[in-house]
Design a protein around this motif. Structure first.
Motif, PDB file in Angstrom:
ATOM      1  N   ASP A   1     -11.371  89.112  36.072  1.00 49.27           N
ATOM      2  CA  ASP A   1     -12.040  88.537  37.241  1.00 49.27           C
ATOM      3  C   ASP A   1     -11.088  88.553  38.422  1.00 49.27           C
ATOM      4  O   ASP A   1      -9.871  88.438  38.252  1.00 49.27           O
ATOM      5  N   ILE A   2     -11.652  88.712  39.612  1.00 53.34           N
ATOM      6  CA  ILE A   2     -10.852  88.750  40.828  1.00 53.34           C
ATOM      7  C   ILE A   2     -11.647  88.123  41.966  1.00 53.34           C
ATOM      8  O   ILE A   2     -12.867  88.309  42.035  1.00 53.34           O
ATOM      9  N   THR A   3     -10.986  87.353  42.796  1.00 49.29           N
ATOM     10  CA  THR A   3     -11.607  86.814  43.997  1.00 49.29           C
ATOM     11  C   THR A   3     -11.303  87.761  45.143  1.00 49.29           C
ATOM     12  O   THR A   3     -10.139  88.084  45.398  1.00 49.29           O
ATOM     13  N   LEU A   4     -12.347  88.240  45.799  1.00 47.63           N
ATOM     14  CA  LEU A   4     -12.197  89.160  46.925  1.00 47.63           C
ATOM     15  C   LEU A   4     -12.638  88.449  48.200  1.00 47.63           C
ATOM     16  O   LEU A   4     -13.641  87.734  48.203  1.00 47.63           O
ATOM     17  N   VAL A   5     -11.892  88.667  49.268  1.00 45.75           N
ATOM     18  CA  VAL A   5     -12.214  88.054  50.564  1.00 45.75           C
ATOM     19  C   VAL A   5     -12.461  89.170  51.575  1.00 45.75           C
ATOM     20  O   VAL A   5     -11.584  90.008  51.811  1.00 45.75           O
ATOM     21  N   ALA A   6     -13.656  89.162  52.142  1.00 46.35           N
ATOM     22  CA  ALA A   6     -14.007  90.119  53.190  1.00 46.35           C
ATOM     23  C   ALA A   6     -13.865  89.440  54.537  1.00 46.35           C
ATOM     24  O   ALA A   6     -14.412  88.362  54.752  1.00 46.35           O
ATOM     25  N   ASP A   7     -13.125  90.070  55.424  1.00 43.84           N
ATOM     26  CA  ASP A   7     -13.010  89.626  56.809  1.00 43.84           C
ATOM     27  C   ASP A   7     -13.753  90.668  57.639  1.00 43.84           C
ATOM     28  O   ASP A   7     -13.237  91.770  57.865  1.00 43.84           O
ATOM     29  N   PHE A   8     -14.952  90.333  58.047  1.00 44.11           N
ATOM     30  CA  PHE A   8     -15.796  91.317  58.727  1.00 44.11           C
ATOM     31  C   PHE A   8     -15.339  91.596  60.152  1.00 44.11           C
ATOM     32  O   PHE A   8     -15.593  92.680  60.670  1.00 44.11           O
ATOM     33  N   ALA A   9     -14.644  90.678  60.793  1.00 45.59           N
ATOM     34  CA  ALA A   9     -14.100  90.945  62.129  1.00 45.59           C
ATOM     35  C   ALA A   9     -12.963  91.962  62.044  1.00 45.59           C
ATOM     36  O   ALA A   9     -12.881  92.881  62.857  1.00 45.59           O
ATOM     37  N   ASP A  10     -12.087  91.808  61.039  1.00 42.68           N
ATOM     38  CA  ASP A  10     -10.963  92.744  60.844  1.00 42.68           C
ATOM     39  C   ASP A  10     -11.350  93.947  60.002  1.00 42.68           C
ATOM     40  O   ASP A  10     -10.556  94.866  59.830  1.00 42.68           O
ATOM     41  N   GLN A  11     -12.544  93.933  59.408  1.00 40.65           N
ATOM     42  CA  GLN A  11     -13.063  95.004  58.560  1.00 40.65           C
ATOM     43  C   GLN A  11     -12.172  95.265  57.349  1.00 40.65           C
ATOM     44  O   GLN A  11     -11.844  96.409  57.033  1.00 40.65           O
ATOM     45  N   THR A  12     -11.797  94.181  56.627  1.00 38.03           N
ATOM     46  CA  THR A  12     -10.964  94.310  55.439  1.00 38.03           C
ATOM     47  C   THR A  12     -11.586  93.578  54.253  1.00 38.03           C
ATOM     48  O   THR A  12     -12.343  92.623  54.425  1.00 38.03           O
ATOM     49  N   LEU A  13     -11.238  94.042  53.065  1.00 42.98           N
ATOM     50  CA  LEU A  13     -11.596  93.391  51.810  1.00 42.98           C
ATOM     51  C   LEU A  13     -10.334  93.360  50.969  1.00 42.98           C
ATOM     52  O   LEU A  13      -9.768  94.413  50.655  1.00 42.98           O
TER      53      LEU A  13
ATOM     54  N   GLY B   1      -7.878  91.268  47.728  1.00 44.77           N
ATOM     55  CA  GLY B   1      -7.794  90.385  46.577  1.00 44.77           C
ATOM     56  C   GLY B   1      -6.785  90.940  45.593  1.00 44.77           C
ATOM     57  O   GLY B   1      -6.462  92.126  45.625  1.00 44.77           O
ATOM     58  N   ALA B   2      -6.260  90.080  44.718  1.00 48.10           N
ATOM     59  CA  ALA B   2      -5.249  90.544  43.765  1.00 48.10           C
ATOM     60  C   ALA B   2      -5.236  89.673  42.519  1.00 48.10           C
ATOM     61  O   ALA B   2      -5.496  88.471  42.584  1.00 48.10           O
ATOM     62  N   THR B   3      -4.928  90.314  41.395  1.00 48.54           N
ATOM     63  CA  THR B   3      -4.594  89.637  40.156  1.00 48.54           C
ATOM     64  C   THR B   3      -3.187  90.102  39.797  1.00 48.54           C
ATOM     65  O   THR B   3      -2.555  90.852  40.547  1.00 48.54           O
ATOM     66  N   GLU B   4      -2.727  89.724  38.624  1.00 46.15           N
ATOM     67  CA  GLU B   4      -1.390  90.135  38.201  1.00 46.15           C
ATOM     68  C   GLU B   4      -1.259  91.651  38.063  1.00 46.15           C
ATOM     69  O   GLU B   4      -0.220  92.227  38.364  1.00 46.15           O
TER      70      GLU B   4
END
Length: 143
Positions: free
Chosen positions: A63-75, A77-80
């Motif tokens: 499982d991974i938590t991903l964060v999208a920043d639509f203003a900066d146009q990035t997605l 997230g990271a695990t080990e």
């Protein structure tokens, strides 16, 4: 899909289904996705005497938590063992960018919307080929 290419080596690739759909993405703000990923790989790839050899059936999922920043146009997230450094572009719902699995870089493609993210990726080093995918749903905003 990963597999042998005759005696010449190994290849890995993945893709998303043509029928995959996501909702319209926002043009600003951020969305957090609870996602799952799967990686399959051949490791210890080598050439000896004209024959390619490798250890198959290696990989991981999680499982991974991903964060999208639509203003900066990035997605991001990271695990080990797995990292996403995605770029949102094209029609606003298309994903590109890179992933890293065990410090080996790969290319990613996919779709992102306000409801979910769907992606595919593949990469290689001198001794590893890998491919995989991820899918995640947007989490409700926290108050």
């Amino acid at each position: 899909m990963i597999g042998a290419m005759g005696d010449t080596g190994y290849a890995a690739f993945s893709g998303i289904l043509p029928a995959s759909q996501v909702s319209t993405p926002p043009t600003s703000g951020s969305v957090v996705y609870d996602a799952s990923f799967v990686v399959s790989a051949f490791v210890d790839v080598s050439q000896e005497g004209g024959q390619s050899t490798a250890v198959s059936g290696v990989g991981n999922n999680g499982d991974i938590t991903l964060v999208a920043d639509f203003a900066d146009q990035t997605l991001t997230g990271a695990t080990e063992q797995f990292e996403v450094d995605g770029l949102i572009g094209g029609s606003g719902s298309e994903l590109g960018g890179t992933v890293r699995w065990l410090d080996i870089e790969g290319q990613r493609t996919g779709l992102i919307g306000s409801d979910q993210v769907v992606g595919a990726f593949h990469g290689s080093s001198d001794s590893v080929v890998f491919a995989g995918g991820l899918v995640g749903s947007a989490t409700p905003p926290q108050n």
